[in-house]
Design a protein around this motif. Structure first.
Motif, PDB file in Angstrom:
ATOM      1  N   MET A 189       0.797  -1.196   0.075  1.00 24.44           N
ATOM      2  CA  MET A 189       0.126  -0.162   0.060  1.00 24.44           C
ATOM      3  C   MET A 189       0.791   1.232   0.012  1.00 24.44           C
ATOM      4  N   ILE A 190      -0.171   2.020  -0.369  1.00 22.19           N
ATOM      5  CA  ILE A 190       0.597   3.249  -0.762  1.00 22.19           C
ATOM      6  C   ILE A 190       0.290   4.066   0.333  1.00 22.19           C
ATOM      7  N   SER A 196     -11.639  -1.604  -2.326  1.00 21.42           N
ATOM      8  CA  SER A 196     -12.107  -2.769  -1.664  1.00 21.42           C
ATOM      9  C   SER A 196     -11.118  -3.631  -1.107  1.00 21.42           C
ATOM     10  N   ILE A 197     -10.267  -2.956  -0.611  1.00 18.43           N
ATOM     11  CA  ILE A 197      -9.073  -3.613  -0.096  1.00 18.43           C
ATOM     12  C   ILE A 197      -9.496  -4.422   1.398  1.00 18.43           C
ATOM     13  N   ARG A 198     -10.245  -3.737   2.198  1.00 19.82           N
ATOM     14  CA  ARG A 198     -10.830  -4.623   3.189  1.00 19.82           C
ATOM     15  C   ARG A 198     -12.445  -4.182   3.377  1.00 19.82           C
ATOM     16  N   SER A 227      -2.513 -14.307  -0.563  1.00 15.96           N
ATOM     17  CA  SER A 227      -3.892 -15.273  -0.590  1.00 15.96           C
ATOM     18  C   SER A 227      -4.881 -14.243   0.085  1.00 15.96           C
ATOM     19  N   TYR A 228      -4.625 -13.118   0.597  1.00 17.67           N
ATOM     20  CA  TYR A 228      -5.626 -12.310   1.214  1.00 17.67           C
ATOM     21  C   TYR A 228      -6.082 -10.957   0.564  1.00 17.67           C
ATOM     22  N   CYS A 229      -5.550 -10.992  -0.711  1.00 22.29           N
ATOM     23  CA  CYS A 229      -5.604  -9.654  -1.357  1.00 22.29           C
ATOM     24  C   CYS A 229      -6.478  -9.460  -2.631  1.00 22.29           C
ATOM     25  N   VAL A 230      -7.187  -8.472  -2.566  1.00 25.63           N
ATOM     26  CA  VAL A 230      -8.078  -8.515  -3.788  1.00 25.63           C
ATOM     27  C   VAL A 230      -7.577  -7.845  -5.079  1.00 25.63           C
ATOM     28  N   VAL A 231      -6.414  -7.230  -4.677  1.00 29.70           N
ATOM     29  CA  VAL A 231      -5.906  -6.234  -5.798  1.00 29.70           C
ATOM     30  C   VAL A 231      -5.752  -6.823  -7.272  1.00 29.70           C
ATOM     31  N   PRO A 232      -5.117  -8.103  -7.207  1.00 33.31           N
ATOM     32  CA  PRO A 232      -4.979  -8.775  -8.616  1.00 33.31           C
ATOM     33  C   PRO A 232      -6.328  -9.083  -9.458  1.00 33.31           C
ATOM     34  N   GLY A 239       3.201   2.230  -7.941  1.00 39.98           N
ATOM     35  CA  GLY A 239       2.891   1.091  -8.459  1.00 39.98           C
ATOM     36  C   GLY A 239       2.274   0.047  -7.213  1.00 39.98           C
ATOM     37  N   GLN A 240       1.539  -0.962  -7.377  1.00 38.99           N
ATOM     38  CA  GLN A 240       1.155  -1.696  -6.300  1.00 38.99           C
ATOM     39  C   GLN A 240       2.258  -2.632  -5.984  1.00 38.99           C
ATOM     40  N   THR A 241       3.045  -2.963  -6.912  1.00 43.77           N
ATOM     41  CA  THR A 241       4.527  -3.364  -6.778  1.00 43.77           C
ATOM     42  C   THR A 241       5.498  -2.724  -7.622  1.00 43.77           C
ATOM     43  N   SER A 288       7.032  -1.288  -2.755  1.00 47.69           N
ATOM     44  CA  SER A 288       8.311  -2.071  -2.930  1.00 47.69           C
ATOM     45  C   SER A 288       7.651  -3.456  -2.553  1.00 47.69           C
ATOM     46  N   HIS A 289       7.824  -4.398  -3.241  1.00 50.70           N
ATOM     47  CA  HIS A 289       7.663  -5.846  -2.985  1.00 50.70           C
ATOM     48  C   HIS A 289       8.902  -6.197  -2.394  1.00 50.70           C
ATOM     49  N   PRO A 290       9.094  -7.069  -1.383  1.00 45.07           N
ATOM     50  CA  PRO A 290      10.335  -7.550  -0.969  1.00 45.07           C
ATOM     51  C   PRO A 290      11.023  -8.490  -1.707  1.00 45.07           C
ATOM     52  N   LEU A 323       8.487  -1.033   2.588  1.00 49.23           N
ATOM     53  CA  LEU A 323       8.610  -2.521   1.971  1.00 49.23           C
ATOM     54  C   LEU A 323       7.940  -3.451   3.128  1.00 49.23           C
ATOM     55  N   PRO A 324       6.642  -3.439   2.793  1.00 50.21           N
ATOM     56  CA  PRO A 324       5.735  -4.203   3.611  1.00 50.21           C
ATOM     57  C   PRO A 324       6.191  -5.647   3.751  1.00 50.21           C
ATOM     58  N   VAL A 325       6.087  -6.217   5.105  1.00 52.97           N
ATOM     59  CA  VAL A 325       6.656  -7.492   5.632  1.00 52.97           C
ATOM     60  C   VAL A 325       5.113  -8.528   5.715  1.00 52.97           C
ATOM     61  N   GLN A 326       4.376  -7.879   6.179  1.00 55.71           N
ATOM     62  CA  GLN A 326       2.962  -8.557   6.357  1.00 55.71           C
ATOM     63  C   GLN A 326       2.727  -9.192   7.857  1.00 55.71           C
ATOM     64  N   SER A 327       3.841  -9.889   8.033  1.00 57.99           N
ATOM     65  CA  SER A 327       4.093 -11.050   9.282  1.00 57.99           C
ATOM     66  C   SER A 327       5.582 -11.286   9.492  1.00 57.99           C
ATOM     67  N   SER A 367       6.697  -0.173   6.834  1.00 58.08           N
ATOM     68  CA  SER A 367       5.996  -1.605   6.375  1.00 58.08           C
ATOM     69  C   SER A 367       4.620  -1.467   6.630  1.00 58.08           C
ATOM     70  N   ASP A 368       3.967  -2.503   6.083  1.00 61.05           N
ATOM     71  CA  ASP A 368       2.616  -2.749   6.517  1.00 61.05           C
ATOM     72  C   ASP A 368       2.538  -4.301   7.316  1.00 61.05           C
ATOM     73  N   ILE A 369       1.685  -4.310   8.056  1.00 59.16           N
ATOM     74  CA  ILE A 369       1.514  -5.578   8.935  1.00 59.16           C
ATOM     75  C   ILE A 369       0.007  -6.009   8.978  1.00 59.16           C
ATOM     76  N   ILE A 370      -0.320  -7.325   8.834  1.00 61.18           N
ATOM     77  CA  ILE A 370      -1.609  -7.812   9.029  1.00 61.18           C
ATOM     78  C   ILE A 370      -1.607  -8.473  10.183  1.00 61.18           C
ATOM     79  N   VAL A 371      -2.465  -8.486  11.217  1.00 67.86           N
ATOM     80  CA  VAL A 371      -2.587  -9.175  12.279  1.00 67.86           C
ATOM     81  C   VAL A 371      -4.011 -10.089  12.225  1.00 67.86           C
ATOM     82  N   TYR A 393      -6.738  -8.353   9.572  1.00 63.20           N
ATOM     83  CA  TYR A 393      -6.992  -9.117   8.562  1.00 63.20           C
ATOM     84  C   TYR A 393      -8.725  -9.205   8.207  1.00 63.20           C
ATOM     85  N   SER A 394      -8.713  -8.841   7.043  1.00 58.41           N
ATOM     86  CA  SER A 394     -10.340  -8.893   6.498  1.00 58.41           C
ATOM     87  C   SER A 394     -10.624  -9.772   5.290  1.00 58.41           C
ATOM     88  N   PRO A 395     -11.384 -10.744   5.425  1.00 58.71           N
ATOM     89  CA  PRO A 395     -11.521 -11.747   4.473  1.00 58.71           C
ATOM     90  C   PRO A 395     -12.254 -11.027   3.347  1.00 58.71           C
TER      91      PRO A 395
HETATM   92  N1  SAM Z   1       1.193  -4.051  -2.988  1.00 58.25           N
HETATM   93  C1  SAM Z   1       1.544  -3.851  -1.681  1.00 58.25           C
HETATM   94  C2  SAM Z   1       2.303  -4.969  -1.063  1.00 58.25           C
HETATM   95  O1  SAM Z   1       2.501  -6.120  -1.668  1.00 58.25           O
HETATM   96  O2  SAM Z   1       2.933  -4.814   0.118  1.00 58.25           O
HETATM   97  C3  SAM Z   1       0.272  -3.540  -0.654  1.00 58.25           C
HETATM   98  C4  SAM Z   1      -1.078  -3.063  -1.382  1.00 58.25           C
HETATM   99  S1  SAM Z   1      -2.363  -3.165  -0.513  1.00 58.25           S
HETATM  100  C5  SAM Z   1      -3.166  -2.000  -1.200  1.00 58.25           C
HETATM  101  C6  SAM Z   1      -1.756  -2.284   0.936  1.00 58.25           C
HETATM  102  C7  SAM Z   1      -1.898  -2.962   2.290  1.00 58.25           C
HETATM  103  O3  SAM Z   1      -3.322  -3.193   2.759  1.00 58.25           O
HETATM  104  C8  SAM Z   1      -1.176  -4.201   2.384  1.00 58.25           C
HETATM  105  O4  SAM Z   1       0.261  -4.215   2.385  1.00 58.25           O
HETATM  106  C9  SAM Z   1      -1.773  -5.075   3.399  1.00 58.25           C
HETATM  107  O5  SAM Z   1      -1.064  -4.944   4.503  1.00 58.25           O
HETATM  108  C10 SAM Z   1      -2.969  -4.517   3.557  1.00 58.25           C
HETATM  109  N2  SAM Z   1      -4.074  -5.457   2.860  1.00 58.25           N
HETATM  110  C11 SAM Z   1      -4.235  -6.079   1.987  1.00 58.25           C
HETATM  111  N3  SAM Z   1      -5.358  -7.125   2.141  1.00 58.25           N
HETATM  112  C12 SAM Z   1      -5.743  -7.068   3.105  1.00 58.25           C
HETATM  113  C13 SAM Z   1      -6.735  -7.712   4.048  1.00 58.25           C
HETATM  114  N4  SAM Z   1      -7.539  -8.605   3.092  1.00 58.25           N
HETATM  115  N5  SAM Z   1      -6.985  -7.510   5.153  1.00 58.25           N
HETATM  116  C14 SAM Z   1      -6.308  -6.736   5.947  1.00 58.25           C
HETATM  117  N6  SAM Z   1      -5.181  -5.912   5.181  1.00 58.25           N
HETATM  118  C15 SAM Z   1      -5.105  -6.107   4.044  1.00 58.25           C
END
Ligand code: SAM
Ligand code: SF4
Length: 473
Positions: free
Chosen positions: A1-2, A86-88, A196-201, A234-236, A271-273, A296-300, A336-340, A370-372
């Motif tokens: 995310m941006i 619609s990310i969450r 596996s959690y992400c709608v962006v693709p 860019g998303q990545t 940036s994607h790691p 540089l989002p790690v997520q976990s 970074s970004d983190i999802i719990v 985390y949001s399904p």
């Molecule tokens: N492309 C970026 C990357 O790979 O790090 C992230 C793009 S996304 C728009 C921004 C952030 O939203 C992600 O890094 C993630 O932490 C969070 N995110 C994405 N999907 C999520 C979900 N289903 N639930 C909670 N957080 C989410």
């Protein structure tokens, strides 16, 4: 995310000196007048990430190019557009509650349009849920927008653009830019990763990079127009692949953008790691115009969870990237970004995330519960974590990060940074700006005209989320 000041709704919690004042979307009830607004007027409201903000700048450009005028209120607009996120789940719900406000609207004076990720995801369902909507255009289909607008103008009741099998990028003759000092520029659209959690693709389609010559041409135009700071999006962003025979790497493109006369700062996000290589660090090290900040989002922090998330790196591989950044000759901020609360996340996994925070020593973190999401593979994973427990985990992550940020910011007291001044307080003599490392610095100055200037500011005090200083004159 941006990472942006314009997307507060994207962050469950913001703990970050590196973001700016919030200018979120206006909240509250929608007031519709029955008076006839000007025929070629539009109101555009944006939700979500920096890429959405920039897409809206381009959408506005398309409309201005067709003779439309942007207005500040729904009341005054003929065309009302929502650029959606619609990310969450909460972000997506927000749009439907906005659209619900039009339920009792009797007339036909307004054309309501839904753009962006909710449009892409929900498609035709939007027409069913909200029959008063007349335009649905997904974020992977913006190149069709001028044609869709033309169809509406020709009197078509409903128009829709939802292709994802596109290799087109959204390029416009006119882009109406909101920030007078920093210009955003998308260099890669969509995403080919499959977290596996992400709608962006699903919502933004496959990766499409812009040719390097086209990027550089636009940066030259921006420099001529007076912009000194460029943010490549860019998303990545670092997965950029030049489709032209020049085949510039992302690092080479950064260097080329920074070399354009008039450009003083170049940023890039996200940036994607996996695709983050030493060449990017070397470019930052050798080119002062490249800002010393990497998101540089790690997520976990748990390799087990990273595998379930399909992030394509382990904890150890990620920390090697951090070590590579820390070895640079000049200090580079890392955020970074983190999802719990990802399905199956155990107490041990949470501990690993907390210990990763200690190891990585981030300068800012965006943490999310985390949001399904629809279509994603994580949606049907077993062992969902209850919402209340997700909240507790989020608080633990933020508490730990707060202390890290307190120490990191306090270590900056006494240092002087060059700041691009982009905000003035109503109180005379109080200003704010951004350092190359993306920290916000609020400061005092005896000078009266500083907006848009680059000035040296000495840090006098610091807290986890804030640096305060004074102009060195
Ligand atoms: N492309 C970026 C990357 O790979 O790090 C992230 C793009 S996304 C728009 C921004 C952030 O939203 C992600 O890094 C993630 O932490 C969070 N995110 C994405 N999907 C999520 C979900 N289903 N639930 C909670 N957080 C989410
Ligand atoms: Fe989503 Fe992963 Fe692509 Fe980032 S890299 S946009 S988190 S799928």
């Amino acid at each position: 995310m941006i990472y942006s000041e314009l997307m507060p709704q994207q962050f469950d919690i913001r703990l970050d000196t590196l973001t700016g004042a919030s200018a979120g979307s206006p909240e509250g009830a929608i007031v519709l007048s029955t008076g006839a607004p000007g025929d070629k007027t539009f109101y555009l409201e944006t939700f979500g990430c920096q890429m959405n903000v920039h897409d809206s700048e381009k959408v506005a450009g398309v409309l201005l190019g067709r003779g439309y005028r942007q207005v500040e209120t729904i009341d005054a607009a003929k065309l009302v557009l929502y650029n959606t996120c619609s990310i969450r789940e909460k972000a997506a719900q927000k749009i439907f509650s906005r659209l619900g406000s039009y339920r009792k609207y009797p007339g036909e004076e307004k054309i309501i349009g839904v753009l962006g990720c909710v449009a892409q995801q929900e498609g035709e369902e939007i027409f069913e849920r909200s029959p008063w909507v007349r335009l649905v255009c997904g974020s992977a289909s913006y190149s069709k927008l001028p044609d869709l607008i033309a169809e509406l103008e020709a009197g078509n009741r409903r128009v829709m653009g939802l292709d994802t099998d596109t290799d087109a990028t959204f390029e416009t003759e006119i882009t109406r830019r909101d920030n007078p000092f920093r210009a955003y520029l998308t260099i890669i659209e969509g995403c080919d990763k499959a977290c596996s959690y992400c709608v962006v693709p699903f919502t933004r389609g496959p990766e499409r990079s812009r040719a390097s010559a086209s990027v550089l041409k636009e940066v030259r135009r921006l420099a001529d127009a007076g912009y000194s700071e460029i943010q490549l999006l860019g998303q990545t962003v670092n997965s950029y692949r030049d489709p032209s025979p020049k085949r510039k790497t992302f690092a080479e493109l950064l260097v080329a953008v920074a070399a354009i006369p008039g450009i003083r700062r170049v940023r890039f996000t996200t940036s994607h790691p996996r695709d983050f290589g030493r060449d990017i660090v070397e470019a930052i090290d050798s080119v002062p115009e490249l800002c010393d900040h990497v998101h540089l989002p790690v997520q976990s922090g748990s390799t087990r969870i990273l595998r379930a998330m399909l992030r394509t790196y382990t904890r150890e591989e990620y920390l090697e990237k951090i070590a590579m950044i820390r070895e640079a000759r000049r200090p580079i901020s890392v955020t970074s970004d983190i999802i719990v609360g990802f399905p199956g996340e155990t107490e041990e996994d949470v501990e690993e995330t907390l210990s990763l925070l200690d190891a990585a020593q981030y300068d800012g973190v965006f943490a999310f519960q985390y949001s399904p999401r629809p279509n994603t593979s994580a949606r049907n994973m077993p062992d969902a974590i209850p919402e209340e427990e997700k909240g507790r985990r989020l608080a633990r992550v933020m508490d730990r990060q707060r202390e890290i940020q307190r120490a990191r910011n306090e270590a900056l007291v006494g240092e002087t940074f060059e700041v691009l001044v982009d905000g003035a307080s109503r109180r005379p003599g109080q200003w704010s700006g951004r350092c190359s490392n993306n920290r916000i610095l609020n400061f005092t100055s005896p000078q009266e005209k500083l907006l848009g200037e680059y000035v040296p500011v000495r840090v006098a005090s610091a807290s986890p989320n804030c640096l305060v200083g004074e102009h060195v004159v």
